[in-house]
Enzyme design. Structure first.
Site, PDB file in Angstrom:
ATOM      1  N   GLY A 322       9.638   4.432  -6.131  1.00 35.53           N
ATOM      2  CA  GLY A 322       9.986   3.669  -4.933  1.00 35.53           C
ATOM      3  C   GLY A 322      10.639   2.374  -5.379  1.00 35.53           C
ATOM      4  N   CYS A 391       1.285 -21.885   7.720  1.00 36.21           N
ATOM      5  CA  CYS A 391       0.174 -22.835   7.659  1.00 36.21           C
ATOM      6  C   CYS A 391      -0.865 -22.361   6.671  1.00 36.21           C
ATOM      7  CB  CYS A 391      -0.433 -22.990   9.048  1.00 36.21           C
ATOM      8  SG  CYS A 391       0.595 -24.047  10.022  1.00 36.21           S
ATOM      9  N   GLU A 392      -0.517 -22.409   5.423  1.00 35.51           N
ATOM     10  CA  GLU A 392      -1.419 -21.929   4.396  1.00 35.51           C
ATOM     11  C   GLU A 392      -0.877 -22.392   3.043  1.00 35.51           C
ATOM     12  OE1 GLU A 392      -2.996 -18.172   5.176  1.00 35.51           O
ATOM     13  OE2 GLU A 392      -3.274 -17.651   3.080  1.00 35.51           O
ATOM     14  N   TYR A 421       8.649  -3.406  -1.182  1.00 34.72           N
ATOM     15  CA  TYR A 421       7.364  -3.969  -0.744  1.00 34.72           C
ATOM     16  C   TYR A 421       7.472  -5.400  -0.224  1.00 34.72           C
ATOM     17  CZ  TYR A 421       5.842   0.163  -3.271  1.00 34.72           C
ATOM     18  OH  TYR A 421       5.705   1.465  -3.699  1.00 34.72           O
TER      19      TYR A 421
HETATM   20  N1  LLP Z   1       3.642   7.776  -5.248  1.00 33.54           N
HETATM   21  C1  LLP Z   1       2.438   7.421  -4.782  1.00 33.54           C
HETATM   22  C2  LLP Z   1       1.433   8.438  -4.539  1.00 33.54           C
HETATM   23  C3  LLP Z   1       2.170   6.065  -4.520  1.00 33.54           C
HETATM   24  O1  LLP Z   1       0.977   5.709  -4.055  1.00 33.54           O
HETATM   25  C4  LLP Z   1       3.162   5.097  -4.766  1.00 33.54           C
HETATM   26  C5  LLP Z   1       2.917   3.679  -4.515  1.00 33.54           C
HETATM   27  C6  LLP Z   1       4.406   5.517  -5.245  1.00 33.54           C
HETATM   28  C7  LLP Z   1       4.611   6.872  -5.486  1.00 33.54           C
HETATM   29  C8  LLP Z   1       5.531   4.563  -5.515  1.00 33.54           C
HETATM   30  O2  LLP Z   1       5.240   3.623  -6.469  1.00 33.54           O
HETATM   31  P1  LLP Z   1       6.403   2.661  -7.040  1.00 33.54           P
HETATM   32  O3  LLP Z   1       7.365   3.533  -7.804  1.00 33.54           O
HETATM   33  O4  LLP Z   1       7.080   2.043  -5.866  1.00 33.54           O
HETATM   34  O5  LLP Z   1       5.714   1.690  -7.868  1.00 33.54           O
HETATM   35  N2  LLP Z   1       2.528  -2.943  -2.526  1.00 33.54           N
HETATM   36  C9  LLP Z   1       2.450  -2.887  -3.977  1.00 33.54           C
HETATM   37  C10 LLP Z   1       2.730  -1.503  -4.499  1.00 33.54           C
HETATM   38  C11 LLP Z   1       1.829  -0.458  -3.915  1.00 33.54           C
HETATM   39  C12 LLP Z   1       2.203   0.910  -4.388  1.00 33.54           C
HETATM   40  C13 LLP Z   1       1.527   1.934  -3.577  1.00 33.54           C
HETATM   41  N3  LLP Z   1       1.843   3.270  -3.977  1.00 33.54           N
HETATM   42  C14 LLP Z   1       3.422  -3.915  -4.562  1.00 33.54           C
HETATM   43  O6  LLP Z   1       4.057  -4.632  -3.809  1.00 33.54           O
HETATM   44  O7  LLP Z   1       3.534  -4.039  -5.774  1.00 33.54           O
END
Ligand code: LLP
Length: 463
Positions: A322, A391-392, A421
């Site tokens: 992602g 406000c934080e 994200y």
């Molecule tokens: N596949 C599964 C099953 C996942 O849970 C995730 C991410 C991905 C693929 C994709 O991961 P990536 O390639 O994007 O790292 N909000 C957090 C990241 C949470 C990821 C959740 N799952 C941040 O901002 O770093």
């Protein structure tokens, strides 16, 4: 989060001379291509341009704060991933990083598949024409309604996350007279080197079924015994923003071992393994991410080797990047407001957004870069903390960075690598209006997700 972890941060100016915060080596006017999307450059006047359009024009037309997404970079990264993995593997873009109908169309055109993790993402994908068989549906607590929708839409695979879900999906599929293709998500017990909140392969957490204690083997037994399910493989996702390939290699090895055990017990060779997403990107110049072809080679080598050793047919590999696709393709553009110099400490630079458009700094201690983009400057570098308007006091966008000392209210600054994200985790905290996402390509810019308005806020507030 990012590997470019600085120590706790300078309390006094004298630490600047102690080496923690030596003035930046690079000229602040030079944009490090590692952290900016590919069509970003400075024009003859020194203003940053993306897709051939100067930021001043973008700010005038679309306002600030806003996310600008470099469409040709996004498409190029999709192609790099699918070419690196080749025709015998599948790349699923993880929609949680950022999803919109335009993005779904680009993915469809570029031949990628899509991983969704909620009914909302599924709706967006189907609405924008992603063929259902190219969708994988994830989640530790999919609702019955969501499973019904996924099954009746004909999604290519549902990734089963628990014993209860095995039965739930089997039951729903049977009721609809289909055999649903499924994978089982296993937790392989790897400690991924990343922030605790985004590490997912250790056992003490909510996702997946542990390989340890034979839990995963038992899940496979149950899935194989149910008519509504067509078990096609095993899935593992070890975490996110990871640079070290070792964790993926251990995970691949353990998943292949499970396939061998399944073959020995059931006489079935499952045809697929999914190694998840999680590959890190550069948020600062100190981060050094792997290229898709290096990742593809490392993963396929290990899977091939392990399969040969276990005398297994090599399964089809899939991955779910992602962040590595969308993260580097966007930046957030802000207008500088209040500037508060603190003698001997740092200068607080307030922008017109904040933790509502980028919660990652507050939530994961993430690090970002920042640059003055409406002009260049020959002024001395000053140590700044870029903060929002919420406000934080934890409302920090960039914890420690350098900007030119002649920075003034009205200047435009940009934070790169905010494609993943940030918009997808944006909030309305303090009734902030979530910023638009503007796609830029070949001299044209168009809104793909519009800015929220006060009417939007009031529409939800039904009194
Ligand atoms: N596949 C599964 C099953 C996942 O849970 C995730 C991410 C991905 C693929 C994709 O991961 P990536 O390639 O994007 O790292 N909000 C957090 C990241 C949470 C990821 C959740 N799952 C941040 O901002 O770093």
């Amino acid at each position: 989060m990012s590997r470019s972890a600085h120590p706790a941060g300078p309390r006094h100016a004298d630490v600047l001379t102690e080496g923690h915060y030596s003035a930046p080596a690079a000229d602040l006017n030079v944009l490090d291509e590692k952290v900016w999307s590919r069509t970003v450059t400075r024009d003859a006047d020194g203003a940053l341009t993306v897709g051939g359009i100067a930021v001043a024009r973008l700010a005038e037309e679309f306002g600030t704060p806003a996310y600008f997404l470099d469409e040709s970079d996004f498409r190029a990264r999709c192609r790099a991933w699918s070419e690196a993995f080749g025709p015998d593997a599948d790349v699923f873009y993880a929609g949680k990083a950022f999803l919109s109908r335009a993005v779904v169309r680009w993915l469809t055109e570029e031949g990628l598949n899509l991983d969704v993790c909620s009914g909302g993402e599924l709706t967006t994908a189907l609405d924008a024409g992603m063929p259902a068989e190219r969708i994988a549906f994830h989640g530790n607590n999919k609702t019955v309604a969501e499973i019904e929708r996924a099954v009746t839409a004909g999604v290519g695979r549902i990734v089963l996350d628990s014993f209860q879900e095995i039965v739930r999906v089997a039951h729903i599929a049977q009721r609809h007279g289909v055999r649903q293709r499924v994978q089982i998500r296993v937790t392989v017990g790897v400690e991924a080197h990343t922030h605790e909140f985004i590490a997912t392969a250790h056992e003490d957490q909510k996702f997946g079924i542990a390989l340890a204690d034979g839990q995963a083997a038992e899940a496979v037994r149950r899935a194989l015994s149910l008519d509504g399910l067509d078990l096609i493989g095993v899935h593992s996702h070890i975490g996110s923003q990871i640079f070290d390939m070792a964790g993926f290699e251990v995970s691949a090895r353990r998943v292949v071992q499970l396939l061998a055990e399944i073959r020995d017990e059931h006489g079935v060779e499952l045809p697929e393994i999914d190694l998840g997403g999680g590959l890190g990107i550069a948020y600062t110049s100190e981060d050094d991410p792997r290229e898709p072809h290096e990742i593809a080679k490392a993963l396929s080598d290990i899977v091939t080797r392990e399969c040969e050793a276990a005398k297994l047919r090599t399964p089809r590999i899939s991955v779910e990047p992602g962040r590595a696709i969308v993260g580097p393709t966007a930046f957030t553009l802000y207008e500088v407001g209040t500037i508060k110099p603190l003698e001997g400490l740092r200068t607080y630079v307030s922008v017109d957004g904040g933790m509502s458009d980028n919660i990652r700094t507050a939530l994961y201690d993430a690090e970002y870069s920042v640059a003055l983009v409406s002009r260049t400057s020959d002024a001395e570098p000053m140590l700044v903390r870029v903060v929002g308007k919420h406000c934080e006091s934890g409302d920090i966008v960039v914890k420690d960075a350098f900007l030119p000392a002649d920075l003034a209210p009205g200047d435009l600054i940009a934070v790169p690598a905010t494609g993943a994200y940030c918009r997808s985790m944006a909030s309305n905290y303090n009734h902030a209006l979530r910023p638009p996402v503007v796609a830029v390509r070949d001299g044209e810019a168009r809104v793909i997700v519009r800015r929220e308005t006060e009417e939007d806020l009031l529409r939800l507030d039904v009194g």
